[in-house]
Design an enzyme around this catalytic site. Structure first.
Site, mmCIF file in Angstrom:
data_model
loop_
_atom_site.group_PDB
_atom_site.id
_atom_site.type_symbol
_atom_site.label_atom_id
_atom_site.label_comp_id
_atom_site.label_asym_id
_atom_site.label_seq_id
_atom_site.Cartn_x
_atom_site.Cartn_y
_atom_site.Cartn_z
ATOM 1 C CG ASP A 130 -47.995 -19.308 8.289
ATOM 2 O OD1 ASP A 130 -47.752 -20.616 8.210
ATOM 3 O OD2 ASP A 130 -48.992 -19.034 8.901
ATOM 4 C CB CYS A 185 -34.146 -36.824 15.381
ATOM 5 S SG CYS A 185 -35.095 -35.220 15.096
ATOM 6 C CB CYS A 188 -33.533 -37.879 20.458
ATOM 7 S SG CYS A 188 -34.673 -36.740 21.455
ATOM 8 C CB CYS A 195 -46.794 -35.767 21.931
ATOM 9 S SG CYS A 195 -48.373 -35.169 21.372
ATOM 10 C CB CYS A 244 -49.612 -27.416 22.176
ATOM 11 S SG CYS A 244 -48.414 -28.565 22.998
ATOM 12 C CB CYS A 247 -43.126 -31.432 20.619
ATOM 13 S SG CYS A 247 -44.319 -30.405 19.281
ATOM 14 C CB CYS A 251 -36.619 -30.398 20.891
ATOM 15 S SG CYS A 251 -35.143 -30.817 19.629
HETATM 16 S S1 SF4 Z 1 -36.982 -34.060 20.918
HETATM 17 FE FE1 SF4 Z 1 -35.953 -32.904 19.127
HETATM 18 S S2 SF4 Z 1 -34.190 -33.975 18.605
HETATM 19 FE FE2 SF4 Z 1 -35.535 -35.331 19.714
HETATM 20 S S3 SF4 Z 1 -36.661 -36.651 18.314
HETATM 21 FE FE3 SF4 Z 1 -37.710 -34.639 18.828
HETATM 22 S S4 SF4 Z 1 -37.285 -33.122 17.202
HETATM 23 FE FE4 SF4 Z 1 -35.678 -34.907 17.160
HETATM 24 S S1 SF4 Z 2 -47.923 -29.389 19.521
HETATM 25 FE FE1 SF4 Z 2 -46.530 -31.053 19.755
HETATM 26 S S2 SF4 Z 2 -46.656 -31.691 21.855
HETATM 27 FE FE2 SF4 Z 2 -48.206 -30.294 21.505
HETATM 28 S S3 SF4 Z 2 -49.868 -31.790 20.952
HETATM 29 FE FE3 SF4 Z 2 -49.063 -31.173 19.060
HETATM 30 S S4 SF4 Z 2 -47.448 -32.648 18.283
HETATM 31 FE FE4 SF4 Z 2 -48.172 -33.059 20.868
#
Ligand code: SF4
Ligand code: SF4
Length: 345
Positions: A130, A185, A188, A195, A244, A247, A251
Site C-alpha cells: 500500500d 463492468c 453497469c 455514491c 466508506c 461503491c 457492486c
Molecule cells: S458496480 Fe461494480 S460492476 Fe458495476 S460499474 Fe461499478 S465497479 Fe463496475
Molecule cells: S468510497 Fe465510493 S461510494 Fe463512498 S464516497 Fe467514495 S467513491 Fe463514493
C-alpha cells in the site's frame, strides 16, 4: 523457479489471488499523473509529490527488478454490508478497518513468502504494501488477477473486490503468460448511482472510463482530510465515521463474495455506538484503535466525523454529546459539533 511455481507458493502462503507482472513502465501512470495534476488527490501530498513520478516504474524502488509478484488477501467477513446495516445510533467503519492494521499482517506474510522464494531461487527482492509508491492496482491488473472497475477497485470475477493487495518486486526473470483480466463492468453503473457524494466521475480523454474525485469521496473526508469537511458534503456522509464501502457494497461482483476464515481479519469495531465514541478521551481513542487502520484518522478527525454522523442521525438524544463536543479544545471538533447541533434542531 517458474511463474507457475511462484504463484503456487503464494497460494500456499494463504494469498487467494496471485499473479506476475513484468517490471517496467506502467501504462496507467499517465492517467494517474494527470489525475493528480488536476487536483483530484485533494490534500494527499504523498500521492502528488516526487513519489508520483516514482510510481511509473517499480525499478525506481528496486533497480534490479524484473518481475512483480502481486498478491491479494481476502478480508471479507460475514457481517452485513453498510447498505444493509440498520442502526442510526451507530457509526460505520469501513470493512477493511475492522481488524488489526492490514499493513502489519500483509508485511509479515509477504516477508515469509519472499524469504521462501529467496531460499529457493536466491534473488534481490522488495516487499511492498500500500504505502510504497507504485501503481499496485494497475500492476494487479497486468498480473491478470482482476480488472479495475468504474469504482477504481480491483475486481476479481470469481471473488469480488474485498482484497488487500501486496507486491514482491523480484530480480528474477519470470515468464508469465498472464493477460490483463477483461473489464466486466459492461454497462453497469451501480456504484456511480449509489455514491452519495457523486465522487465517481467520467474521464474525458484517454485512460479509464471513470475516476474517483477524492475531494468528494467520504473515504477521503473521514480518513485523509485533516481539517474542515466542506459543508455541502456533510449531509451525504450519513453515519460514516471512518471510510466508506458503498461503491463496493453495491457492486454485483461482490454479491456472492466469499468470506475469510483467517483469524487475522476477524471483525472487531464493526459499528460502534456514536454516543460512546463522542465521549472518548484522546487516550481511550489511542487504546481502542492502536494498530488498527482507524488510528490514521487521528483523535481530532475521528471526533469531527462522529459529530457529523450525530448531526445526520436525526436523533435529538445526541444533543448532549454534541454540546460537550461543542466545548472541545479543538476548533475543528467544535465547529463540526455546532453544525451537528444545527442539523438536529
Ligand atoms: S458496480 Fe461494480 S460492476 Fe458495476 S460499474 Fe461499478 S465497479 Fe463496475
Ligand atoms: S468510497 Fe465510493 S461510494 Fe463512498 S464516497 Fe467514495 S467513491 Fe463514493
Amino acid at each position: 523457479m517458474t511463474a507457475h511455481q511462484l504463484i503456487a507458493m503464494a497460494q500456499d502462503c494463504g494469498f487467494e489471488l496471485a499473479g506476475i507482472a513484468a517490471a517496467g513502465p506502467v501504462a496507467e501512470s499517465n492517467h494517474y499523473i494527470d489525475w493528480a495534476a488536476r487536483g483530484l488527490a485533494g490534500e494527499m501530498r504523498y500521492l502528488i509529490d516526487h513519489r508520483a513520478e516514482m510510481r511509473r516504474d517499480v525499478r525506481s524502488l528496486l533497480p534490479s527488478a524484473k518481475s512483480v509478484l502481486v498478491v491479494g488477501k481476502l478480508y471479507n467477513t460475514a457481517e452485513p454490508y453498510s447498505t444493509a446495516a440498520e442502526n442510526a445510533d451507530n457509526g460505520w467503519i469501513s470493512r477493511y478497518a475492522w481488524s488489526r492494521d492490514y499493513h502489519l499482517t500483509m508485511k509479515e506474510r509477504l516477508t515469509v513468502l519472499a524469504q521462501r522464494i529467496d531460499a529457493d531461487s536466491p534473488c534481490e527482492y522488495k516487499v511492498c504494501v500500500d504505502t510504497a509508491p507504485l501503481q499496485e492496482r494497475a500492476l494487479a491488473k497486468h498480473a491478470g488477477i482482476g480488472w479495475l472497475g468504474k469504482n477504481t477497485c480491483l475486481i476479481n470475477q470469481q471473488q469480488g473486490s474485498w482484497f488487500f493487495l501486496g507486491e514482491i518486486l523480484l530480480s528474477l526473470e519470470l515468464e508469465s503468460a498472464a493477460m490483463p483480466a477483461p473489464d466486466r463492468c459492461g454497462t453497469c453503473t451501480r456504484c456511480i448511482e449509489a455514491c452519495p457524494t457523486d465522487a465517481i466521475v467520467p474521464v474525458n480523454g484517454a485512460g479509464p472510463s471513470h475516476e474517483v474525485d477524492s475531494r468528494r469521496c467520504i473515504s477521503y473526508f473521514t480518513i485523509e482530510l485533516r481539517g474542515t469537511v466542506p459543508e455541502p458534503m456533510r449531509e451525504a456522509m450519513g453515519n460514516h465515521i471512518f471510510g466508506c464501502d458503498i461503491c463496493q457494497d453495491v457492486c454485483p461482483w461482490n454479491r456472492k463474495a466469499p468470506v475469510t476464515a483467517d483469524p487475522a481479519f476477524t471483525a472487531l469495531n464493526v459499528a460502534p455506538s456514536l454516543d460512546q465514541m463522542a465521549r472518548m478521551t484522546a487516550q481511550q481513542f489511542r487504546q481502542q484503535y492502536r494498530h488498527t487502520p482507524v488510528e490514521r484518522a487521528r483523535y481530532r478527525g475521528f471526533l469531527r466525523n462522529v459529530a457529523i454522523a450525530m448531526g445526520n442521525s436525526g436523533h435529538r438524544k445526541f444533543e448532549s454529546a454534541l454540546q460537550s463536543l461543542a466545548m472541545h479544545e479543538d476548533e475543528v471538533v467544535r465547529e463540526h459539533a455546532e453544525w451537528g447541533l444545527t442539523q438536529l434542531s
